[in-house]
Enzyme design. Structure first.
Site, PDB file in Angstrom:
ATOM      1  N   ASP A  10      21.643 -30.839 -19.206  1.00 20.28           N
ATOM      2  CA  ASP A  10      21.046 -30.686 -17.791  1.00 20.28           C
ATOM      3  C   ASP A  10      20.257 -31.939 -17.680  1.00 20.28           C
ATOM      4  OD1 ASP A  10      20.857 -29.570 -15.339  1.00 20.28           O
ATOM      5  OD2 ASP A  10      19.652 -28.227 -15.880  1.00 20.28           O
ATOM      6  N   ASN A  58      29.595 -24.776 -10.392  1.00 19.61           N
ATOM      7  CA  ASN A  58      29.306 -26.270  -9.918  1.00 19.61           C
ATOM      8  C   ASN A  58      30.339 -26.481  -8.888  1.00 19.61           C
ATOM      9  OD1 ASN A  58      28.382 -27.251 -13.366  1.00 19.61           O
ATOM     10  ND2 ASN A  58      26.974 -26.968 -11.551  1.00 19.61           N
ATOM     11  N   TRP A  59      31.420 -25.895  -8.796  1.00 24.18           N
ATOM     12  CA  TRP A  59      32.394 -26.137  -7.623  1.00 24.18           C
ATOM     13  C   TRP A  59      31.551 -26.208  -6.380  1.00 24.18           C
ATOM     14  CZ3 TRP A  59      36.892 -27.807  -9.056  1.00 24.18           C
ATOM     15  CH2 TRP A  59      37.474 -27.300 -10.241  1.00 24.18           C
TER      16      TRP A  59
HETATM   17  C1  IPE Z   1      24.347 -25.648 -15.658  1.00 24.86           C
HETATM   18  O1  IPE Z   1      23.703 -26.872 -15.001  1.00 24.86           O
HETATM   19  C2  IPE Z   1      25.743 -26.109 -15.794  1.00 24.86           C
HETATM   20  C3  IPE Z   1      25.585 -27.244 -16.596  1.00 24.86           C
HETATM   21  C4  IPE Z   1      25.221 -27.883 -17.501  1.00 24.86           C
HETATM   22  C5  IPE Z   1      27.113 -27.847 -16.759  1.00 24.86           C
HETATM   23  P1  IPE Z   1      23.256 -26.817 -13.611  1.00 24.86           P
HETATM   24  O2  IPE Z   1      22.307 -27.596 -13.148  1.00 24.86           O
HETATM   25  O3  IPE Z   1      24.507 -26.634 -12.763  1.00 24.86           O
HETATM   26  O4  IPE Z   1      22.638 -25.121 -13.536  1.00 24.86           O
HETATM   27  P2  IPE Z   1      21.378 -24.587 -12.124  1.00 24.86           P
HETATM   28  O5  IPE Z   1      22.196 -24.677 -10.873  1.00 24.86           O
HETATM   29  O6  IPE Z   1      20.216 -25.429 -12.259  1.00 24.86           O
HETATM   30  O7  IPE Z   1      21.009 -23.138 -12.804  1.00 24.86           O
HETATM   31  C1  IPE Z   2      23.980 -31.563 -15.489  1.00 23.32           C
HETATM   32  O1  IPE Z   2      22.923 -32.359 -14.641  1.00 23.32           O
HETATM   33  C2  IPE Z   2      25.427 -32.037 -15.489  1.00 23.32           C
HETATM   34  C3  IPE Z   2      26.268 -30.801 -14.622  1.00 23.32           C
HETATM   35  C4  IPE Z   2      25.673 -29.887 -14.300  1.00 23.32           C
HETATM   36  C5  IPE Z   2      27.676 -31.313 -14.444  1.00 23.32           C
HETATM   37  P1  IPE Z   2      22.774 -31.963 -13.333  1.00 23.32           P
HETATM   38  O2  IPE Z   2      23.903 -32.707 -12.466  1.00 23.32           O
HETATM   39  O3  IPE Z   2      22.761 -30.513 -13.236  1.00 23.32           O
HETATM   40  O4  IPE Z   2      21.415 -32.880 -13.002  1.00 23.32           O
HETATM   41  P2  IPE Z   2      20.135 -32.306 -12.287  1.00 23.32           P
HETATM   42  O5  IPE Z   2      19.778 -30.912 -12.815  1.00 23.32           O
HETATM   43  O6  IPE Z   2      20.623 -32.283 -10.884  1.00 23.32           O
HETATM   44  O7  IPE Z   2      19.092 -33.388 -12.638  1.00 23.32           O
HETATM   45 MG    MG Z   3      21.157 -29.207 -13.306  1.00 28.42          MG
END
Ligand code: IPE
Ligand code: IPE
Ligand code: MG
Length: 237
Positions: A10, A58-59
């Site tokens: 993350d 994430n979709w």
């Molecule tokens: C969780 O991270 C999914 C991945 C790291 C792939 P997100 O950034 O999508 O999660 P939330 O929305 O903050 O809970």
């Molecule tokens: C994690 O990084 C990667 C995925 C969930 C694919 P994020 O894209 O969630 O990064 P932040 O949380 O917005 O910083």
């Molecule tokens: Mg994130």
């Protein structure tokens, strides 16, 4: 040494925002960390490494970001397949059921799984289009279809219906970027995991950070609900 380490990768978006770059630049920068962590885990003797790369939630992200991630993962899979195989790493992808997954990506992933399927140095599970609840519901469906009587269902027989049911429980979860959430990640398997939350953003996370997390794990006393042997006597007077 934890047997199974799982990372919630993350902070890519915030890494990019701090540099006034588009979020996708953070995802691109994450590739170096992924390769670094795989190598650090393997050389430390971790047998099972799982990486959360894309959740069923994430979709909901903008189409352009989702498309970028699909392309990026395909490029990473193609580029690093020979190295992963040479290192003896068995690779598999957990999830991958949504029809929006591009067929070319699905093919390359299937090829990687076939190429590396007999490797035994380490098992790398990439959770992609993964949702912990989805897996549990699918396991329930599969169990019901198998016709087993309700009274015979045990935790073990239920777990046997989860995808990649040979995967051991997660011992340690590392979630970077300071966020402290499960976000629907391997819910069944993390039931008794230890958690660490390094504040470093995933694109800045490197092998020494990973080793620090392993060190933190070794300081933990895992009780699994029992009284630890060191304190199983009478109260100290
Ligand atoms: C969780 O991270 C999914 C991945 C790291 C792939 P997100 O950034 O999508 O999660 P939330 O929305 O903050 O809970
Ligand atoms: C994690 O990084 C990667 C995925 C969930 C694919 P994020 O894209 O969630 O990064 P932040 O949380 O917005 O910083
Ligand atoms: Mg994130």
């Amino acid at each position: 040494m934890p047997r199974h380490v799982a990372c919630v990768m993350d902070g890519n978006g915030r890494w990019a925002a701090r540099r006034s770059l588009p979020r996708t630049a953070g995802h691109r920068a994450a590739e170096t960390t992924v390769i670094d962590v795989i190598e650090a885990a393997r050389s430390a003797g971790v047998g099972w490494l799982s990486l959360f790369a894309f959740s069923t939630e994430n979709w909901r992200r903008p189409d352009t970001e989702v498309e970028f991630l699909m392309h990026l993962v395909r490029r990473v899979v193609r580029k690093h397949a020979p190295l992963l195989h040479a290192r003896g790493i068995r690779c598999r992808f957990l999830g991958m059921t949504d029809p929006r997954i591009p067929p070319g990506l699905a093919r390359d992933i299937a090829d990687l799984m076939t190429l590396t399927g007999r490797n035994r140095q380490m098992t790398l599970t990439v959770a992609f289009d993964h949702g912990g609840r989805k897996d549990i519901v699918e396991a329930a469906r599969s169990l019901i279809r198998s016709g087993v009587p309700a009274g015979s269902v045990t935790e073990e027989s239920f777990a046997a219906h989860l995808p990649f049911s040979d995967t051991p429980d997660v011992d340690l979860v590392i979630r970077t970027s300071g966020e402290q959430r499960i976000s629907n990640f391997m819910l069944w398997q993390v039931a008794y995991a230890e958690w660490v939350f390094p504040s470093v953003l995933w694109p800045d996370f490197r092998a020494p950070d990973f080793l620090r997390c392993l060190h933190a794990y070794r300081q933990r006393e895992r009780r699994f609900g029992a009284v630890p042997p060191s304190r199983n006597g009478e109260p100290e007077s």
